[in-house]
Scaffold this motif. Structure first.
Motif: not given
Length: 368
Positions: A277-304
């Motif tokens: 809302r404050s910065v026109s055309d700002i590009n937001i990028t990120t890092d994501l870790i896949v398969g962290f210990p204990g990550e259930t299918e439900a938790e993975w679907q939350e991430t997606l």
């Protein structure tokens, strides 16, 4: 002496390599691209994942095989965490992360390097610009005070240490005078800049914008909890590029809790909304870790689902890699490799779609 520099891993490693390049040149040494031409090989290693450790070992073995006469200097996180193993691979000098600022000096002292009276480049010419580079990475701090359960880098890099603002400004002005058009401020915990000297990142950015004429200033990775309310005002200066890399790591709050992350998904979403809302055309990028210990299918679907709602210009995907010495390495529920591969593929497809959509917004436009 002919010197070849090579790095693996993060932007901070690149910034350090660039500093060494300038220092070696100032001592009269010549930088070369071909490994077999070098008298001295300097590697800045990585250990963020087990794959990075493997690549670091392979680089050392390849160097010893292809150029056995060259002296070999190793620094970086792999060197700091495994100094004995590194020496067994034929390394002549191991320089710990805490001594990186003295690497060129130590190399001269320990390996008795000859110096040459003439510089290998025209005085005042940047090695990066000579090689066709217009962007320089500027290391402004090192170390991290946080202990995310998966991260070995905080162990390898140590406590937080910030550079003096005047020193940073001088480096940027010098590089700009040598042809560099963009400076990228980087650190292990960039948002922690100033924690050891009473300053802060916002103040540093203002100082750089006020006291340099560098056409473009960009920021390295920033933890979302390190961005104060007044931070968005910095983007009023068009020289500060409208891009922030904000590591999310997971879109599931229960996984974030096991990671010991300090930002919940709702807080992340609020931050992104405020920035957009404050910065026109700002590009937001990120890092994501896949398969962290204990990550259930439900938790993975939350991430997606969370990634779909937020939308990123780019996503760096990492399959979880257990690192000895971290809490996550001994957590129950380690995820099988084939599951991580499937999830990584699904996330990669989503990331490609979002990245393409972001880029398509600018088709037909001329950007400055």
């Amino acid at each position: 002496m002919r010197v070849r520099l090579q790095t693996l891993g993060c932007r901070l490693n690149e910034a350090e390599l660039e500093t060494w390049a300038r220092e070696f040149q100032a001592e009269g040494h010549r930088l070369v691209d071909a490994q077999e031409e070098a008298d001295l090989l300097v590697f800045n290693s990585c250990a963020v994942t087990q794959d990075a450790v493997r690549k670091s070992r392979n680089l050392l073995r390849k160097a010893a095989r292809e150029n056995p006469e060259a002296k070999l200097v190793l620094s970086g996180c792999y060197a700091s965490l495994n100094p004995g193993e590194a020496e067994s691979l034929g390394v002549d000098l191991v320089v710990a992360n805490t001594e990186k600022h003295r690497l060129v000096e130590m190399t001269h002292e320990r390996l008795a390097l000859p110096t040459m009276p003439a510089h290998s480049t025209v005085p005042g010419e940047s090695a990066l610009f000579r090689l066709g580079r217009h962007r320089a990475f500027i290391k402004v701090q090192d170390g991290c005070r946080y202990r995310c359960t998966y991260c070995i880098v905080t162990v390898a890099r140590g406590e937080e240490r910030s550079r003096d603002p005047a020193e940073i400004v001088d480096e940027i002005n010098r590089l700009h005078g040598q042809g560099i058009q963009e400076a990228v401020l980087t650190g292990v915990h960039l948002g922690g800049y100033g924690s050891d000297n009473g300053s802060n990142l916002t103040g540093l950015i203002r100082t750089v914008l006020d006291q340099t004429r560098i056409p473009r200033l960009r920021l390295g990775s920033l933890e979302p909890w390190d961005i104060p309310d007044d931070f968005v005002g910095l983007f009023a200066d068009p020289r500060l590029m409208p891009h922030l890399h904000l590591p999310l790591q997971s879109g599931s709050d229960s996984v974030l809790k096991r990671m010991a992350r300090r930002c919940k998904t709702a807080e992340f979403a609020q931050l992104v909304d405020r920035l957009r809302r404050s910065v026109s055309d700002i590009n937001i990028t990120t890092d994501l870790i896949v398969g962290f210990p204990g990550e259930t299918e439900a938790e993975w679907q939350e991430t997606l689902g969370f990634v779909k709602r937020i939308g990123f210009g780019r996503i760096h995907t990492f399959g979880f890699s257990p690192r000895q010495g971290t809490a996550a390495a001994v957590m129950p529920g380690q995820i099988a490799g084939d599951v991580k591969k499937i999830r990584s593929r699904d996330l990669h497809e989503l990331a490609e779609s979002q990245g393409g959509a972001f880029a398509a917004r600018y088709l037909g436009q001329t950007l400055t």
